[in-house]
Design an enzyme around this catalytic site. Structure first.
Site, PDB file in Angstrom:
ATOM      1  N   PHE A 135       1.062  -1.220   0.129  1.00 31.96           N
ATOM      2  CA  PHE A 135       0.239  -0.152   0.141  1.00 31.96           C
ATOM      3  C   PHE A 135       0.796   1.182  -0.120  1.00 31.96           C
ATOM      4  O   PHE A 135       1.812   1.414   0.990  1.00 31.96           O
ATOM      5  CB  PHE A 135      -0.914   0.088   1.105  1.00 31.96           C
ATOM      6  CG  PHE A 135      -1.873   1.425   1.178  1.00 31.96           C
ATOM      7  CD1 PHE A 135      -2.968   1.144   0.350  1.00 31.96           C
ATOM      8  CD2 PHE A 135      -1.678   2.404   2.042  1.00 31.96           C
ATOM      9  CE1 PHE A 135      -3.829   2.412   0.315  1.00 31.96           C
ATOM     10  CE2 PHE A 135      -2.430   3.608   1.593  1.00 31.96           C
ATOM     11  CZ  PHE A 135      -3.391   3.546   1.054  1.00 31.96           C
ATOM     12  N   ASP A 220       9.357   2.411   1.805  1.00 29.82           N
ATOM     13  CA  ASP A 220       8.028   3.392   2.336  1.00 29.82           C
ATOM     14  C   ASP A 220       8.102   2.903   3.766  1.00 29.82           C
ATOM     15  O   ASP A 220       7.582   1.598   4.080  1.00 29.82           O
ATOM     16  CB  ASP A 220       6.917   2.897   1.629  1.00 29.82           C
ATOM     17  CG  ASP A 220       5.716   3.403   1.700  1.00 29.82           C
ATOM     18  OD1 ASP A 220       5.645   3.830   3.011  1.00 29.82           O
ATOM     19  OD2 ASP A 220       4.598   3.270   1.280  1.00 29.82           O
ATOM     20  N   LYS A 249       2.976   9.380   8.527  1.00 35.56           N
ATOM     21  CA  LYS A 249       2.140   9.021   9.644  1.00 35.56           C
ATOM     22  C   LYS A 249       2.688   9.347  11.157  1.00 35.56           C
ATOM     23  O   LYS A 249       2.306  10.771  11.365  1.00 35.56           O
ATOM     24  CB  LYS A 249       1.960   7.565   9.873  1.00 35.56           C
ATOM     25  CG  LYS A 249       0.823   7.001   8.828  1.00 35.56           C
ATOM     26  CD  LYS A 249       0.530   5.620   9.117  1.00 35.56           C
ATOM     27  CE  LYS A 249      -0.763   5.455   8.019  1.00 35.56           C
ATOM     28  NZ  LYS A 249      -0.477   4.880   6.730  1.00 35.56           N
TER      29      LYS A 249
HETATM   30  C1  PLP Z   1      -0.691   5.055   5.269  1.00 36.66           C
HETATM   31  C2  PLP Z   1       0.377   4.767   4.235  1.00 36.66           C
HETATM   32  C3  PLP Z   1       0.519   5.598   3.038  1.00 36.66           C
HETATM   33  C4  PLP Z   1      -0.197   6.730   2.816  1.00 36.66           C
HETATM   34  O1  PLP Z   1      -0.065   7.870   3.805  1.00 36.66           O
HETATM   35  P1  PLP Z   1      -1.366   8.936   3.576  1.00 36.66           P
HETATM   36  O2  PLP Z   1      -0.614   9.927   4.519  1.00 36.66           O
HETATM   37  O3  PLP Z   1      -2.394   8.493   3.836  1.00 36.66           O
HETATM   38  O4  PLP Z   1      -1.249   9.564   2.173  1.00 36.66           O
HETATM   39  C5  PLP Z   1       1.582   4.937   2.106  1.00 36.66           C
HETATM   40  N1  PLP Z   1       2.374   4.088   2.639  1.00 36.66           N
HETATM   41  C6  PLP Z   1       2.196   3.486   3.759  1.00 36.66           C
HETATM   42  C7  PLP Z   1       2.903   2.043   4.018  1.00 36.66           C
HETATM   43  C8  PLP Z   1       1.147   3.763   4.505  1.00 36.66           C
HETATM   44  O5  PLP Z   1       1.093   2.960   5.558  1.00 36.66           O
END
Ligand code: PLP
Length: 387
Positions: A135, A220, A249
């Protein structure tokens, strides 16, 4: 009109929300508008890394908001400089670009990877390998990067140039890592995908295979970073440094911020005019972020995160309904034998505990500052539900 009706009348219905209005929070406890209290095992979604309204954090944020709340990125601010210095140091990286969310941090990483390759090799080497079940965000491009078919709907046409490899399948990676690829992007622990950590051997293979071809590595760490796993970056558990790291986050303790960090190799890729963000590096968010780093970059604090993670895991292993516990540190996935994770999350809410889900697991991302008493109190609620 009550809040929920008013909300639903005016806010787009993009979330399946619980029928509850959050009103305030203190420490690791949230309070709704009826005064009911909830122990928080979710911290937003891993955002409130120091819990609710931590005093030092709130003081730093309020002081900054009264000093200068925003200025254009055409000027410098001390607080952005201070935060960038501390953040790159903690992450062991060279440079940072500040945006406002995880998706934006990943957009920036994708742009850097493609431009690095374009500058050096010209057109055609633009593909980025991501993992099945990953994701990476909700913009068109980060949805395209997300290796889950359910997200590739409605919004056609999607951005080209993403190739999906099965997580932990080294042969699949080797087969797809051809001369059109400029980067491999991955979560060390797939969060939304179900709290699944990659195998060490697969992470080793990513670094080995990419190094041979000057293909970049993008970690990520939007969910796994900033101390969540007991190391400042989840990648530190695997013993490698990627070329690019994305964070969001938990980075600013609940204020919107995203960051894309690079090592030496990509530090000069984005030049004047090639990227930007009006709000990126906002002084108030940087002030909050500095306070988070003051705690979460400290080895003693990180060691505590590891210990609390172990404590959670031990308690969970004693519950007969639990068939497995995944993740690292305070990023916890709970597999259940018979119960439905979403039903468990709903019962937890009714009983004063906030938990998350990820696929068919109950997911916990408690504030990094959670105390053992709160863990005990929350785990008692969870254990009773799972009886
Ligand atoms: C939450 C998340 C995102 C997206 O972050 P947003 O602040 O909602 O745009 C991208 N990558 C990972 C691994 C995430 O957990």
């Amino acid at each position: 009109m009550n809040t929920i009706d008013k909300f639903n009348e005016h806010v787009m219905g993009t979330y399946g929300r619980y029928s509850l209005v959050m009103d305030s929070g203190s420490g690791e406890t949230a309070t709704d508008d009826n005064g009911k209290k909830y122990i928080d095992f979710g911290s937003g979604i891993g955002t409130n890394s120091l819990g609710y309204c931590n005093d030092d954090w709130a003081d730093a944020v309020c002081e900054q908001v009264r000093k200068i709340q925003h200025t254009s990125n055409y000027y410098y601010t001390k607080v952005q400089a201070d935060f960038a210095e501390k953040l790159t140091e903690a992450a062991g990286m060279e440079k940072v670009f500040f945006g406002n969310s995880g998706a934006e941090a990943n957009e920036c990483a994708i742009k850097i990877a493609r431009k690095y390759s374009f500058d050096k090799y010209g057109k055609g080497r633009h593909n980025i390998i991501t993992l099945v079940n990953s994701f990476h965000g909700r913009t068109i491009t980060t949805l395209s990067a997300t290796g889950q078919d359910v997200f590739h709907n409605y919004f056609f046409p999607f951005t080209e140039g993403f190739i999906f490899v099965k997580a932990n399948d080294i042969d699949d990676l080797r087969a797809k890592l051809d001369d059109t690829v400029c980067a491999v992007m991955f979560e060390h622990i797939q969060g939304e995908g179900g709290v699944n950590a990659l195998d060490q051997a697969f992470v080793d293979a990513i670094y080995e295979l990419t190094a041979a071809k000057d293909v970049l590595t993008i970690a990520d760490e939007v969910q796994t970073g900033i101390g969540r796993t007991g190391k400042f970056l989840a990648g530190d558990n695997f013993g490698h440094k990627p070329d690019i790291v994305t964070l969001a986050k938990g980075i600013a303790g609940g204020l919107p911020m995203g960051a894309c960090l690079t090592g030496k190799k990509c530090a000069g890729v984005l030049t004047s005019g090639t990227h930007g963000s009006t709000f990126g590096g906002n002084p108030v968010c940087c002030a909050g972020g500095l306070e988070v780093l003051r705690k979460a970059a400290d080895p003693a604090f990180l060691a505590e995160v590891t210990k609390k993670g172990e404590y959670f895991r031990k308690k969970l292993s004693e519950i007969p309904e639990v068939s497995g516990v995944s993740g690292i540190g305070l990023m916890i996935g709970i597999s259940l034998k018979t119960k439905d994770a979403k039903e468990v999350a709903k019962s937890a809410l009714d009983n004063g505990l906030l938990v998350l889900t990820a696929k068919d697991k109950v997911r916990l991302l408690p504030p990094l500052t959670i105390t053992y008493d709160e863990i005990d109190a929350g785990m008692k609620i969870l254990a009773d539900i799972l009886k």
